[in-house]
Design an enzyme around this catalytic site. Structure first.
Site, short mmCIF file in Angstrom:
data_model
loop_
_atom_site.label_atom_id
_atom_site.label_comp_id
_atom_site.label_asym_id
_atom_site.label_seq_id
_atom_site.Cartn_x
_atom_site.Cartn_y
_atom_site.Cartn_z
N GLY A 195 0.82 -1.20 0.00
CA GLY A 195 0.00 0.00 0.00
C GLY A 195 0.85 1.25 0.00
N PRO A 196 0.26 2.41 -0.29
CA PRO A 196 0.99 3.67 -0.30
C PRO A 196 1.53 4.01 1.09
CG PRO A 196 -1.16 3.90 -1.37
CD PRO A 196 -1.16 2.58 -0.67
N PRO A 197 2.49 4.91 1.18
CA PRO A 197 3.00 5.31 2.51
C PRO A 197 1.91 5.96 3.35
CG PRO A 197 4.49 6.03 0.74
CD PRO A 197 3.25 5.53 0.08
N GLY A 198 1.89 5.61 4.63
CA GLY A 198 0.96 6.23 5.56
C GLY A 198 -0.39 5.59 5.66
N THR A 199 -0.62 4.47 4.98
CA THR A 199 -1.94 3.85 5.01
C THR A 199 -2.13 2.92 6.20
OG1 THR A 199 -1.10 2.17 3.47
CG2 THR A 199 -2.33 4.01 2.53
N THR A 202 2.32 -0.77 8.96
CA THR A 202 3.02 -1.09 10.20
C THR A 202 2.06 -1.14 11.38
OG1 THR A 202 5.00 -0.02 9.31
CG2 THR A 202 4.95 -0.44 11.67
N HIS A 417 -5.03 36.56 -10.64
CA HIS A 417 -4.60 35.21 -11.03
C HIS A 417 -5.51 34.17 -10.40
CE1 HIS A 417 -1.39 32.26 -12.20
NE2 HIS A 417 -1.97 31.58 -11.22
N GLU A 418 -5.70 34.25 -9.09
CA GLU A 418 -6.53 33.27 -8.40
C GLU A 418 -8.00 33.43 -8.75
OE1 GLU A 418 -5.10 30.88 -7.02
OE2 GLU A 418 -3.09 31.74 -6.98
N ASP A 493 1.42 26.11 -13.79
CA ASP A 493 0.14 25.84 -14.45
C ASP A 493 0.37 25.25 -15.84
OD1 ASP A 493 -1.30 26.79 -12.33
OD2 ASP A 493 -1.43 28.82 -13.11
#
Length: 637
Positions: A195-199, A202, A417-418, A493
């Site tokens: 799985g991805p890191p942090g899921t 451990t 811009h925003e 962008d």
């Protein structure tokens, strides 16, 4: 450290005791010269005398008649004894102390024995006589976890119900093997958590240790690789030997990709030491000697770089995927982390879960922690929903830099811009809703327009991608149409829009001209663990067609964005002016501005930046903005 201190303390006490034993306290008295002593003898002042080799000690009377001790060193004087007897002095002869035979041997050999004992002690320490040592290279570093050391259970794990079910079966197999073997089933030899890191891979392993009523060993893959040849393979053997002694048991090997990468890759044929370690692991998991009752659980976020022989059935029989949690999983994870946090009545975990798409378990734990820290910063008794919103903005967009000094011209440029990003996003049918827009610098960003999906998305259609490119073009167009200028703030962008368009053409088959075909093969560098090159197995003619198709996609969506902003230029001015005044607008406030409604904001809610007390002489050279949660290139200040 404690053992070494105790050793030296025992050595010190022993040496002091022997020193005092062999050097008894000597008689203390008034030291006088031999001539003064003989004079006192002749005057009859000396009462007693004890003769010992070249020293005489005893008592004499002073002028006042008081007895006082004395001692004196005397030369070889054969008449001294007769002289003392003539003056009626009580004479005693002291024999020299005789040391016992065994003590004399101990005195002569004690320094050598002490050195040998110290040498043996430190050699045992270095060879692993205690818990490891400098020479304990081949010993396994696996640590055995007990119930008092690990309190995690399956109640602490959420958002991965399928993964919990898979590992629960393994635990039940260890507890009651007959339940599964009665139908001919065999215990799995290995379970690979992917799985991805942090899921929470451990954390899931820690929960297994807390739930399993069997010994649980834990070790990291990097602890097998050393600078000495053969150490890793030796540690693997020792680890499985420990497992066999405590069978049935579970061995958890974290970050297995550190030792289990594909063999025979890289310059020079790869790392022989790492390959020896991997070969030994392969043999231990499925070799001639059976390891009954020893289950190996491993975790990695790069299963694609693992050696095929390692992940085949018979070694790692199961690959359990621990994905990013969905909205239901995020709500459960938030409730777990909120247990120890005093919450206000306005905090709703389900609302927070909807506003955090793509967050992993580690991200959500960090969100709750940041909210608690923010509440403590303002001396609150409970964590409120506003604290979670502030923490969410900080995690997703970065920390506000309210002390950053920005000129009015730069502020106006960032606002348009925003506003361009926001207005285009509000008019795109397939785009995600705009959650918040801000011109407050955050991290390395000068401004940000953040979009959040209404639900979890696992793939995207062509219309959504076209809308994303158009939204990315809105920032430059907002500056260009109103301020008649071009700045560097849109570089990221353009980079993201170009990459999206190229992927649509070359990877996702969204080009009418080139059709559903992948152009260019990926090559992965096995040790870096990521793609660094792309082999272009296409002709120059096809490459030119790809560039033309990418150009068409960019121009088409640029024109769409320009048409919207040109038609609704008055709303662009309204958004920009509101951003200049309030600096941050949420979704409801954006709708009010676009509807032409006027609104006020209380001083407690109004986001106004205070200039620094001592502004620097020069403003920063560059900054970075972001759109839809990602960073864009900086505008020069």
């Amino acid at each position: 450290m404690g053992k070494n201190l105790l050793l030296w303390l025992v050595i010190g006490i022993t040496m002091m005791s022997l020193f005092n034993m062999f050097n008894p306290p000597v008689h203390k008295g008034e030291e006088m010269s031999y001539s003064a002593f003989t004079q006192k003898v002749d005057e009859g002042m000396v009462e007693t005398a004890s003769i010992s080799e070249h020293e005489v000690s005893g008592q004499y009377r002073n002028v006042g008649g008081e007895l006082r001790p004395y001692k004196v060193l005397v030369p070889d004087d054969p008449n001294l004894t007769q002289r003392l007897l003539d003056h009626k002095v009580e004479v005693n002869v002291k024999q020299p102390d005789e040391i016992p035979f065994f003590l004399s041997i101990l005195i002569s050999w004690f320094p050598m024995l002490l050195l040998i004992a110290v040498w043996v002690f430190f050699m045992r320490q270095m060879q692993g006589g205690g818990r490891g040592g400098a020479l304990s290279f081949g010993k396994s570093r696996a640590k055995m976890l007990t119930e008092d050391k690990n309190r995690a259970t399956f109640e602490d794990v959420a958002g991965c119900d399928e993964a919990k079910q898979e590992v629960t079966e393994v635990i039940e197999f260890l507890r009651d093997p007959s339940k599964f073997t009665r139908l001919g089933g065999k215990i799995p030899k290995g379970v690979l958590l992917v799985g991805p890191p942090g899921t929470g891979k451990t954390l899931l392993a820690r929960a297994i240790a807390g739930e399993a009523e069997v010994p649980f060993f834990t070790i990291s893959g990097s602890e097998f690789v050393e600078m000495f040849v053969g150490v890793g393979a030796s540690r693997v053997r020792d680890m499985f030997e420990q497992g066999k002694k405590h069978a049935p048991c579970i061995i958890f090997l974290d970050e297995i990709d550190a030792m289990g990468r594909h063999r025979g890759a890289g310059i020079g044929g790869g790392n022989d030491e790492r390959e020896q370690t991997l070969n030994q692991l392969l043999v231990e998991m499925d070799g001639f000697e059976a390891n009954e009752g020893v289950i190996l659980i491993s975790a990695t976020n790069r299963p694609d770089v693992l050696d095929p022989a390692l992940i085949r059935p018979g070694r790692f029989d199961r690959q359990v995927v621990v994905p990013r949690p969905d909205i239901k999983g995020r709500e459960q994870i938030l409730k777990i982390h909120m247990r120890k946090v005093p919450l206000a009545a306005d905090v709703d975990a389900s609302v927070l879960a909807r506003g955090t798409p793509g967050f992993t378990g580690a991200d959500l734990a960090n969100l709750v922690n940041e909210a608690a820290l923010n509440a403590a910063r303002y001396n609150k008794d409970k964590v409120m929903n506003a604290d979670f919103e502030t923490a969410k903005d900080k995690v997703m967009m970065g920390t506000e830099r309210r002390s950053m000094l920005i000129s009015d011209e730069q502020k106006e440029t960032t606002a348009y811009h925003e506003a361009g990003h926001t207005l285009v996003a509000k008019n795109m049918k397939h785009a995600d809703p705009v959650h918040k827009v801000s011109i407050i610098p955050r991290g390395q960003s000068l401004g940000i327009t953040m979009q959040l999906p209404e639900e979890d998305k696992y793939n995207h259609d062509r219309e959504f991608l076209d809308d994303q490119i158009a939204i990315l073009m809105g920032g430059r167009l907002g500056e260009e149409l109103v301020l008649k200028q071009m700045t560097t703030g849109s570089s990221n962008d353009f980079e993201r829009a170009t990459q999206l368009a190229r992927n649509m053409v070359t990877l996702w088959g969204m080009s009418d001209e080139l059709g559903p075909m992948v152009y260019g093969e990926r090559e992965a560098e096995i040790f870096l663990g990521r793609e660094i090159t792309r082999h272009q197995n296409i002709s120059e003619e096809i490459a030119q067609k790809i560039d033309v198709e990418v150009r068409k996609l960019i121009d088409k969506n640029y024109a769409r964005s320009k048409k919207i902003l040109t038609k609704k230029i008055d709303k662009l001015h309204l958004l920009a002016k509101a951003l200049i005044e309030f600096e941050t607008l949420d979704a409801d406030e954006i709708d009010q501005v676009l509807a032409g409604k006027k609104f006020t904001r209380s001083s407690a809610k109004k986001k106004t930046r205070k200039p620094p007390e001592e502004p620097s002489a020069t403003a920063p050279d560059t900054g970075k903005g972001a759109n839809t949660g990602d960073k864009e290139a900086g505008q020069e200040v």
